[in-house]
Design an enzyme around this catalytic site. Structure first.
Site, PDB file in Angstrom:
ATOM      1  N   ARG A   1       0.750  -1.523  -0.284  1.00 23.09           N
ATOM      2  CA  ARG A   1      -0.211   0.062   0.407  1.00 23.09           C
ATOM      3  C   ARG A   1       0.797   1.379  -0.079  1.00 23.09           C
ATOM      4  O   ARG A   1       0.403   2.270   0.494  1.00 23.09           O
ATOM      5  CB  ARG A   1      -0.923   0.369   1.419  1.00 23.09           C
ATOM      6  CG  ARG A   1      -2.171  -1.251   1.480  1.00 23.09           C
ATOM      7  CD  ARG A   1      -3.063  -0.915   0.306  1.00 23.09           C
ATOM      8  NE  ARG A   1      -3.680  -2.552   0.050  1.00 23.09           N
ATOM      9  CZ  ARG A   1      -3.596  -3.508  -0.247  1.00 23.09           C
ATOM     10  NH1 ARG A   1      -2.646  -3.496  -1.180  1.00 23.09           N
ATOM     11  NH2 ARG A   1      -4.267  -5.098  -0.084  1.00 23.09           N
TER      12      ARG A   1
ATOM     13  N   SER B   1     -10.383  -0.959   4.493  1.00 21.50           N
ATOM     14  CA  SER B   1      -9.470  -1.460   5.728  1.00 21.50           C
ATOM     15  C   SER B   1      -9.081  -0.476   5.733  1.00 21.50           C
ATOM     16  O   SER B   1      -8.601   0.329   5.519  1.00 21.50           O
ATOM     17  CB  SER B   1      -8.007  -2.482   5.302  1.00 21.50           C
ATOM     18  OG  SER B   1      -9.124  -4.019   4.758  1.00 21.50           O
TER      19      SER B   1
ATOM     20  N   GLU C   1      -3.995   2.187   6.811  1.00 24.24           N
ATOM     21  CA  GLU C   1      -3.882   2.368   5.472  1.00 24.24           C
ATOM     22  C   GLU C   1      -4.320   3.676   4.570  1.00 24.24           C
ATOM     23  O   GLU C   1      -4.708   4.439   3.739  1.00 24.24           O
ATOM     24  CB  GLU C   1      -4.388   1.098   4.687  1.00 24.24           C
ATOM     25  CG  GLU C   1      -5.063   0.808   3.859  1.00 24.24           C
ATOM     26  CD  GLU C   1      -4.773  -0.808   2.847  1.00 24.24           C
ATOM     27  OE1 GLU C   1      -4.956  -1.085   4.021  1.00 24.24           O
ATOM     28  OE2 GLU C   1      -5.680  -1.096   1.966  1.00 24.24           O
TER      29      GLU C   1
HETATM   30  C1  LIG Z   1     -15.229  -1.608   0.608  1.00 23.07           C
HETATM   31  C2  LIG Z   1     -13.916  -0.814  -0.088  1.00 23.07           C
HETATM   32  C3  LIG Z   1     -13.388  -2.286  -0.235  1.00 23.07           C
HETATM   33  C4  LIG Z   1     -11.818  -2.040  -0.444  1.00 23.07           C
HETATM   34  N1  LIG Z   1     -11.732  -3.100  -0.547  1.00 23.07           N
HETATM   35  C5  LIG Z   1      -9.559  -3.089  -0.695  1.00 23.07           C
HETATM   36  C6  LIG Z   1      -9.123  -4.019  -0.903  1.00 23.07           C
HETATM   37  O1  LIG Z   1      -9.038  -4.992  -0.960  1.00 23.07           O
HETATM   38  N2  LIG Z   1      -7.453  -3.880  -1.711  1.00 23.07           N
HETATM   39  C7  LIG Z   1      -7.145  -2.724  -1.547  1.00 23.07           C
HETATM   40  O2  LIG Z   1      -5.881  -2.198  -1.936  1.00 23.07           O
HETATM   41  N3  LIG Z   1      -7.861  -1.338  -1.334  1.00 23.07           N
HETATM   42  C8  LIG Z   1      -9.141  -1.055  -0.901  1.00 23.07           C
HETATM   43  N4  LIG Z   1     -10.292  -0.489  -0.985  1.00 23.07           N
HETATM   44  C9  LIG Z   1      -9.193   1.287  -0.057  1.00 23.07           C
HETATM   45  C10 LIG Z   1      -9.670   1.565  -1.574  1.00 23.07           C
HETATM   46  O3  LIG Z   1     -10.453   1.260  -2.679  1.00 23.07           O
HETATM   47  C11 LIG Z   1      -7.866   1.773  -2.592  1.00 23.07           C
HETATM   48  O4  LIG Z   1      -7.128   1.925  -1.300  1.00 23.07           O
HETATM   49  C12 LIG Z   1      -8.446   2.269  -3.924  1.00 23.07           C
HETATM   50  O5  LIG Z   1      -7.259   2.278  -4.744  1.00 23.07           O
HETATM   51  C13 LIG Z   1      -8.180   4.204  -3.739  1.00 23.07           C
HETATM   52  O6  LIG Z   1      -8.713   4.258  -5.156  1.00 23.07           O
HETATM   53  P1  LIG Z   1      -9.060   6.225  -5.048  1.00 23.07           P
HETATM   54  O7  LIG Z   1      -9.284   6.489  -6.574  1.00 23.07           O
HETATM   55  O8  LIG Z   1     -10.675   5.381  -4.320  1.00 23.07           O
HETATM   56  O9  LIG Z   1      -8.208   7.138  -4.208  1.00 23.07           O
HETATM   57  P2  LIG Z   1      -8.115   7.734  -2.789  1.00 23.07           P
HETATM   58  O10 LIG Z   1      -8.852   7.283  -2.058  1.00 23.07           O
HETATM   59  O11 LIG Z   1      -9.158   9.189  -3.416  1.00 23.07           O
HETATM   60  O12 LIG Z   1      -6.488   8.557  -2.543  1.00 23.07           O
HETATM   61  C14 LIG Z   1      -6.337   7.936  -2.314  1.00 23.07           C
HETATM   62  C15 LIG Z   1      -4.570   8.113  -2.164  1.00 23.07           C
HETATM   63  O13 LIG Z   1      -4.276   8.347  -3.490  1.00 23.07           O
HETATM   64  C16 LIG Z   1      -4.087   9.256  -4.004  1.00 23.07           C
HETATM   65  N5  LIG Z   1      -3.899   9.696  -5.568  1.00 23.07           N
HETATM   66  C17 LIG Z   1      -5.320   9.169  -5.700  1.00 23.07           C
HETATM   67  N6  LIG Z   1      -5.348   9.160  -7.361  1.00 23.07           N
HETATM   68  C18 LIG Z   1      -4.024   9.471  -7.323  1.00 23.07           C
HETATM   69  C19 LIG Z   1      -3.664  10.450  -8.973  1.00 23.07           C
HETATM   70  N7  LIG Z   1      -4.071   9.868 -10.105  1.00 23.07           N
HETATM   71  N8  LIG Z   1      -2.395  10.907  -8.534  1.00 23.07           N
HETATM   72  C20 LIG Z   1      -1.843  11.300  -7.174  1.00 23.07           C
HETATM   73  N9  LIG Z   1      -1.955  10.380  -6.478  1.00 23.07           N
HETATM   74  C21 LIG Z   1      -3.581  10.090  -6.280  1.00 23.07           C
HETATM   75  C22 LIG Z   1      -4.883  10.675  -3.019  1.00 23.07           C
HETATM   76  O14 LIG Z   1      -4.275  11.318  -2.843  1.00 23.07           O
HETATM   77  C23 LIG Z   1      -4.370   9.898  -1.960  1.00 23.07           C
HETATM   78  O15 LIG Z   1      -3.452  10.301  -1.012  1.00 23.07           O
HETATM   79  C24 LIG Z   1     -11.468  -1.137  -0.020  1.00 23.07           C
HETATM   80  C25 LIG Z   1     -12.216   0.610   0.097  1.00 23.07           C
HETATM   81  C26 LIG Z   1     -13.874   0.427   0.008  1.00 23.07           C
HETATM   82  C27 LIG Z   1     -14.531   1.564   0.195  1.00 23.07           C
END
Ligand SMILES: Cc1cc2nc3c(=O)[nH]c(=O)nc-3n(C[C@H](O)[C@H](O)[C@H](O)COP(=O)(O)OP(=O)(O)OC[C@H]3O[C@@H](n4cnc5c(N)ncnc54)[C@H](O)[C@@H]3O)c2cc1C
Length: 299
Positions: free
Chosen positions: A169, A219, A289
């Site tokens: 992560r 998580s 995380e």
């Molecule tokens: C129900 C649920 C289940 C989940 N299960 C998992 C799982 O199994 N495995 C897992 O790894 N995660 C899981 N997650 C967490 C989440 O979905 C992941 O971390 C996902 O990859 C975040 O993507 P996002 O686009 O929503 O980023 P955000 O949450 O908006 O951002 C996360 C971070 O990434 C940075 N960021 C985002 N996009 C960019 C970009 N283009 N350039 C630079 N920085 C950027 C942001 O600044 C922030 O620091 C889960 C979440 C939920 C709600």
């Protein structure tokens, strides 16, 4: 500053709760939805000249946004190269704004797999690349060939496979102010019906094991080496514990769910409690995380 060069509007006082999977967060003073590099170039000049604080937000599925809102510009990547989904010779080039679910659907239609671990992970490609998203079955780093980013101070960077330094992560290759624009992934050939069936099965398993019916960020803590964060939280006696509208889920207690009306302070208070109690009762330091949305400044 009310429009980007692409014509996309810059919103004022936009509630962050509308843009996070937690449904939590006060208003962002400004929120922009850049579509391409030219939009980001425009924003970087504004940030530097006007000394505006900023933060980058993907699909908001792993962040906690402050109740008091954000005193600057939120750069949302929801529209960033959101139409770039180009398959060629077992590879796919994907824009940052493409949702994981759309990538999985399009790949499986073509009988291309190997990214099974993104199934049920909400968010877009940029967020997945930043977070090294995945499960015990694999992480996105396993399939990445190349990442393109835009540094708000130094412009375009192409990160080749050999330079993509990752851990659980976490990534270590992006510039501090880097925005991921797109990535190239290597997919694996398979049989479309089998790949689709695996995706359906994986979503079924998640529904059984995780409280996906309630807003959350997934998580909250990383699993410490050789241990499960949920087990440590349960051992510390916190399963089901509640603060305001937020609760350690009974179903999976590494999830803090918003049961209705939770604020960021409720979630933050449970995060601090888990760290304190797990350290005291199990002797383990939990590491978040979840990402706290914080203002940054361009040099
Ligand atoms: C129900 C649920 C289940 C989940 N299960 C998992 C799982 O199994 N495995 C897992 O790894 N995660 C899981 N997650 C967490 C989440 O979905 C992941 O971390 C996902 O990859 C975040 O993507 P996002 O686009 O929503 O980023 P955000 O949450 O908006 O951002 C996360 C971070 O990434 C940075 N960021 C985002 N996009 C960019 C970009 N283009 N350039 C630079 N920085 C950027 C942001 O600044 C922030 O620091 C889960 C979440 C939920 C709600």
């Amino acid at each position: 500053m009310d429009h980007l060069p692409s014509g996309s509007s810059i919103l004022q006082n936009e509630p962050l709760a509308k843009h996070t999977s937690y449904r939590i967060g006060g208003p962002a003073q400004l929120m922009a939805f850049p579509q391409d590099e030219a939009d980001l170039q425009f924003l970087s000049a504004q940030l530097r000249n006007k000394k505006i604080p900023y933060a980058i937000l993907g699909n908001g599925s792993n962040v906690l946004a402050p109740d008091e809102g954000f005193p600057g510009l939120i750069i949302s990547t929801k529209e960033l190269y959101a139409n770039l989904l180009h398959f060629s010779g077992g590879y796919v080039e994907v824009g940052a704004g493409v949702l994981n679910a759309r990538l999985l659907r399009a790949s499986s239609e073509l009988g291309l797999g190997g990214i099974f671990f993104l199934s049920g992970v909400p968010g877009n490609l940029g967020g997945a690349v930043f977070m090294n998203a995945g499960t015990g079955l694999g992480w996105i780093q396993d399939r990445l060939e190349e990442v393109t980013s835009f540094s708000l101070s130094t412009g375009l960077h192409v990160h080749e496979k050999s330079s993509l330094r990752y851990a659980y992560r976490e990534q270590f290759f992006l510039p501090e102010d880097g925005v991921i624009l797109s990535a190239k992934l290597q997919l694996l050939s398979g049989d479309a019906p089998t790949i689709k069936a695996e995706l359906v099965e994986s979503v079924k398993k998640r529904k059984l094991a995780q409280p996906i019916e309630l807003p959350s960020c997934g998580s909250v803590f990383r699993n410490p080496p050789g241990k499960n964060a949920w087990q440590l939280i349960a051992d510390a006696g916190l399963r089901g514990h509640k603060e305001g509208g937020a609760r350690f889920s009974e179903k999976h207690c590494n999830f803090i769910v918003n049961e209705g009306g939770a604020c960021a302070a409720d979630v933050a208070s449970l995060v601090a409690m888990a760290k304190r109690e797990v350290k005291a009762k199990c002797g383990v330091e939990l590491q978040e995380e979840i990402v706290m949305l914080k203002p940054r400044y361009l040099e």
